[in-house]
Scaffold this active site. Structure first.
Site, short mmCIF file in Angstrom:
data_model
loop_
_atom_site.label_atom_id
_atom_site.label_comp_id
_atom_site.label_asym_id
_atom_site.label_seq_id
_atom_site.Cartn_x
_atom_site.Cartn_y
_atom_site.Cartn_z
N ASP A 170 0.87 -1.16 0.00
CA ASP A 170 0.00 0.00 0.00
C ASP A 170 0.92 1.22 0.00
O ASP A 170 2.11 1.12 0.32
CB ASP A 170 -0.93 -0.02 1.24
CG ASP A 170 -2.16 0.84 0.99
OD1 ASP A 170 -3.21 0.60 1.62
OD2 ASP A 170 -2.08 1.74 0.11
C1 GLC Z 1 -4.38 4.32 -0.41
C2 GLC Z 1 -5.25 3.09 -0.14
C3 GLC Z 1 -5.17 2.07 -1.24
C4 GLC Z 1 -4.96 2.80 -2.55
C5 GLC Z 1 -3.57 3.39 -2.51
C6 GLC Z 1 -3.26 4.24 -3.75
O1 GLC Z 1 -3.83 4.78 0.79
O2 GLC Z 1 -5.06 2.43 1.10
O3 GLC Z 1 -6.40 1.34 -1.23
O4 GLC Z 1 -5.08 1.90 -3.64
O5 GLC Z 1 -3.34 4.15 -1.34
O6 GLC Z 1 -4.10 5.34 -3.80
#
Ligand code: GLC
Length: 735
Positions: free
Chosen positions: A266
């Site tokens: 993430d």
């Molecule tokens: C965010 C979310 C994830 C998302 C990523 C990119 O913090 O937790 O679900 O795909 O970052 O935006």
């Protein structure tokens, strides 16, 4: 002699041609070869620097390819409900393109509420076509985290409280996305069941609950869905961050489940080089950001899997085997997407996709109450309709976090009602309440005087033939929004006061709730009808109007329980350490008793149970039969259920089958969903449906043997149309 010379000449020429062809057309680009062969060939031609570059971001949402070999970059985009607008290369600012407005599909809670896996497939296909058209190789969705607490800010992005339903509704979505030539990215692996302290909270949960509740949706996505990438979650599990977690990634995902795809962190979920190298992370994204707004000036080469990894390989600290495994996985992902020349071309924001969005929205709406048959609205006898509520006009595709979208179209509930009603029906609107603008990380109070808004609405309600109240939650911070949890089960923005006052002056208040979470309803006995309408996307207003006017007969079923009060919920019955944790650690003391498993076992009556939803017609279940009365582990029970539509309207019903293990050596939930089928019946029509239940699914995870265990004995199959509306039971023996 001449013949021999000639033959020799031909052979030499053939040899030169073949070698040069090889030179010109390398094996790794030869699509007649297997992916494994092509990947191995590409890997053999790459330098160490080129391999390491595949393991971390080069921008907010992309990874370098291998330009020297003609291997393109890998591009990713959010989100689970539509393809997010383009970002600037390296900021959390949108790039301001004018050709990236998309279709917003309904939130995944709505998809789950359809209990119709065939809709998951057309959802995945359509959103995959949009991602493909926007030249994305990876779509960062679906999210399948289990609904453990009604306060979780991101429940709207997920598929509810039951692992079986989440599994059945996510696998076809993944098939659809990947058939469009885009890799799905299942998230967030694992145990990311709240937003509070999401970046570091260290979750402790038993193996039983891990394997029986929190992993099944991920496992079926890998085994059946063949998902090509998975996103590690922000939180920790048993002391290690999930983006580099030896048990979750190396053991369970890559060894036990044989996952051959890519683990993507993430954004900002990576915290340590040694762990990232050794504990299963393949691509590091968004380091030193919170995934939404905050950034630090950390060049990509400083990422944990960048220079520190490269230096570690060169110094011998890290084995080349580890690097080759990561690079192989990333190359495989590239070959399955960016380098797949036969990929379909995709399409963006088309009428077809709007129709898919509307169909899913209409089928996911849940009719919770219709006591005086006030619904469907008798439009020919209504002259003066009052619509009340900020949610009747507020855009819901904006905000909420990374799943937010820039849409080509979003039909509001008010607009949808206007579209549906005849010109002779007068529709008045009153805002009624105000919530303030949607900002990440902070709550901004509204500019309005909410007392005057409420008074004006109540005044108008006095002379309306019917009041359609459109409220619920919204995508504001601390509502249905990422990076924060709700603070209460009750409706926010003084809506309960407004609803009570509306009900006092008009007995015909139809309540339409837009939310991705359960809410308390202290006014429930004062209103004749309640409709749970999720965040429905581009066609929201049209879908809501179709159901309220009866053009569509509602057939949605709740994918999670609505408790009467927060303290009835399992996660909130074991003190702070259970929810939200002590800011460092959290213990899931509710264990395997999540959702209806808790309310059933503890005999707590919910406001509305899991699997519940009404229709404008009536159905009657006939006597269910089963092919035999004793089974072995390898068997599949086949339950045949006759169903009749005994009402006056065509409609759909969901037959659900829950399994009870009558006597086990461990505590088991009172019953667990192990089969369901949605039936479409014309008025007066009867059909029978066969529901197949593999007996192996009835096992529990036995911590004593570290494996699944099905103990012989008596099992009961409960058949009904919700977890609380069980019409009959069948007793069987497992040998
Ligand atoms: C965010 C979310 C994830 C998302 C990523 C990119 O913090 O937790 O679900 O795909 O970052 O935006």
């Amino acid at each position: 002699m001449i013949k021999k010379v000639f033959l020799l000449f031909v052979l030499i020429t053939l040899g030169i041609v073949t070698i040069s062809a090889q030179k010109l057309f390398p094996i790794y680009l030869d699509e007649s070869k297997s992916i494994d062969e092509r990947v191995a060939n590409a890997l053999s031609l790459m330098t160490v620097d080129e391999k390491v570059a595949l393991c971390h971001a080069q921008s907010k949402f992309s990874v370098k390819g291998v330009a020297r070999l003609g291997i393109p970059e890998l591009w990713m985009s959010d989100g689970p409900h539509g393809v997010r607008a383009e970002f600037e290369w390296n900021t959390w600012q949108y790039a301001g393109w004018t050709n990236d407005s998309c279709t917003a599909f309904p939130a995944l809670t709505c998809l789950a509420a359809t209990f119709n896996p065939s809709l998951s497939y057309i959802y995945g296909k359509a959103i995959g076509e949009e991602a493909r058209y926007r030249k994305k190789d990876v779509l960062l969705g679906p999210g399948v985290n289990i609904y453990r607490t009604p306060l979780n800010g991101r429940n709207f992005e997920y598929l509810g409280e039951d692992p079986y339903l989440a599994s059945k509704m996510s696998v076809p979505y993944i098939w659809g996305v990947q058939e469009s030539g885009v890799a799905a990215c299942l998230k967030h692996f694992a145990l990311n069941n709240q937003e509070k302290w999401r970046s570091h909270i260290d979750v402790e949960v038993s193996d039983r609950a891990l394997y029986e509740i929190y992993l099944p949706a991920f496992k079926s996505a890998v085994i059946e869905g063949k998902v090509e990438s998975i996103m590690g979650s922000y939180n920790k599990f048993r002391g290690q961050h999930c983006c580099h977690n030896e048990l979750l990634l190396n053991k369970i995902l890559k060894t036990d489940w044989q996952f051959d795809g890519v683990v993507i962190s993430d954004w900002g979920g990576t915290h340590d080089s040694f762990e990232a190298v050794n504990y299963g992370l393949d691509i590091e994204m968004g380091t030193h950001t919170n995934g939404l707004t905050s950034d630090t000036n950390s060049p990509y080469n400083t990422f944990y899997l960048a220079d520190p990894f490269l230096e570690g390989i060169k110094s011998g600290k890290y084995s080349m085997k580890l690097l080759d495994d990561k690079a192989t996985r990333v190359l495989k992902l590239l070959f399955r997407t960016a380098l797949q020349s036969k990929r379909p071309l995709g399409s963006l924001a088309t009428a077809e996709h709007a129709a898919v969005s509307r169909k899913i929205a209409e089928e996911g709406i849940v009719l919770l109450k219709n006591s005086t048959d006030i619904l469907p609205l008798k439009t020919n006898s209504l002259k003066n309709i009052l619509v009340v509520g900020e949610n009747a006009t507020r855009m819901m595709t904006k905000g909420g976090g990374s799943s937010e979208l820039k849409v080509k179209l979003e039909v509001s509930p008010l607009q949808g009602l206007k579209n549906a009603m005849g010109a002779d029906v007068k529709i008045t609107y009153a805002m009624g309440y105000a919530s303030g603008p949607s900002m990440y990380g902070k709550v901004v109070p509204p500019k309005f005087n909410t007392d005057s808004l409420r008074k004006a609405a109540v005044e108008l309600a006095k002379q309306a033939d019917v009041v359609i109240y459109v409220g619920g939650l919204n995508k504001n911070y601390l509502q249905d929004c990422e990076d924060g949890d709700r603070l209460q089960l009750e409706l926010p923005f003084d809506q309960n006061l407004l609803l009570n006052q509306l009900a006092e002056v008009n007995p015909k208040v139809v309540v339409v709730l837009l939310s991705g979470n359960a809410v308390a309803m202290p006014w429930l006995n004062k209103v004749p009808a309640v409709v749970q309408a999720w965040y429905l996307g581009s066609e929201a207003g049209n879908a809501i109007a179709s159901v309220l006017t009866g053009t569509v007969n509602p057939s949605g079923k709740l994918p999670f329980t609505f408790p009467v009060k927060l303290s009835d919920c399992g996660a909130h019955s074991f003190g702070e350490l259970s929810y939200p944790g002590d800011s460092i650690k959290q213990v899931y003391s509710d264990d395997i008793l999540v959702g209806y498993r808790w309310y059933d076992t503890k005999k707590i009556t919910p406001l509305f149970p899991f699997g519940y939803g009404l229709s404008y017609t009536s159905f009657k279940l006939g006597k269910a039969t089963i092919q035999k009365s004793s089974f072995t582990l390898a068997d599949t029970a086949i339950v045949t259920v006759p169903l009749a539509n005994i009402g006056l309207l065509n409609g759909k019903e969901v037959i659900q089958i829950y399994v009870t293990d009558s006597k086990a050596s461990v505590q088991r939930p009172l019953k667990e969903l192990k089969g369901f089928a949605k039936m479409n019946l014309k008025a007066g029509e009867s059909k029978t449906v066969e529901i197949k239940l593999p007996v192996a699914d009835w096992a529990f995870y036995d911590e004593k043997i570290g494996n699944w265990n099905l103990e012989a004995g008596k099992f009961i199959l409960s058949i009904g149309t919700s977890s609380r509306d069980i019409s009959q039971k069948i007793e069987v023996a497992v040998k």
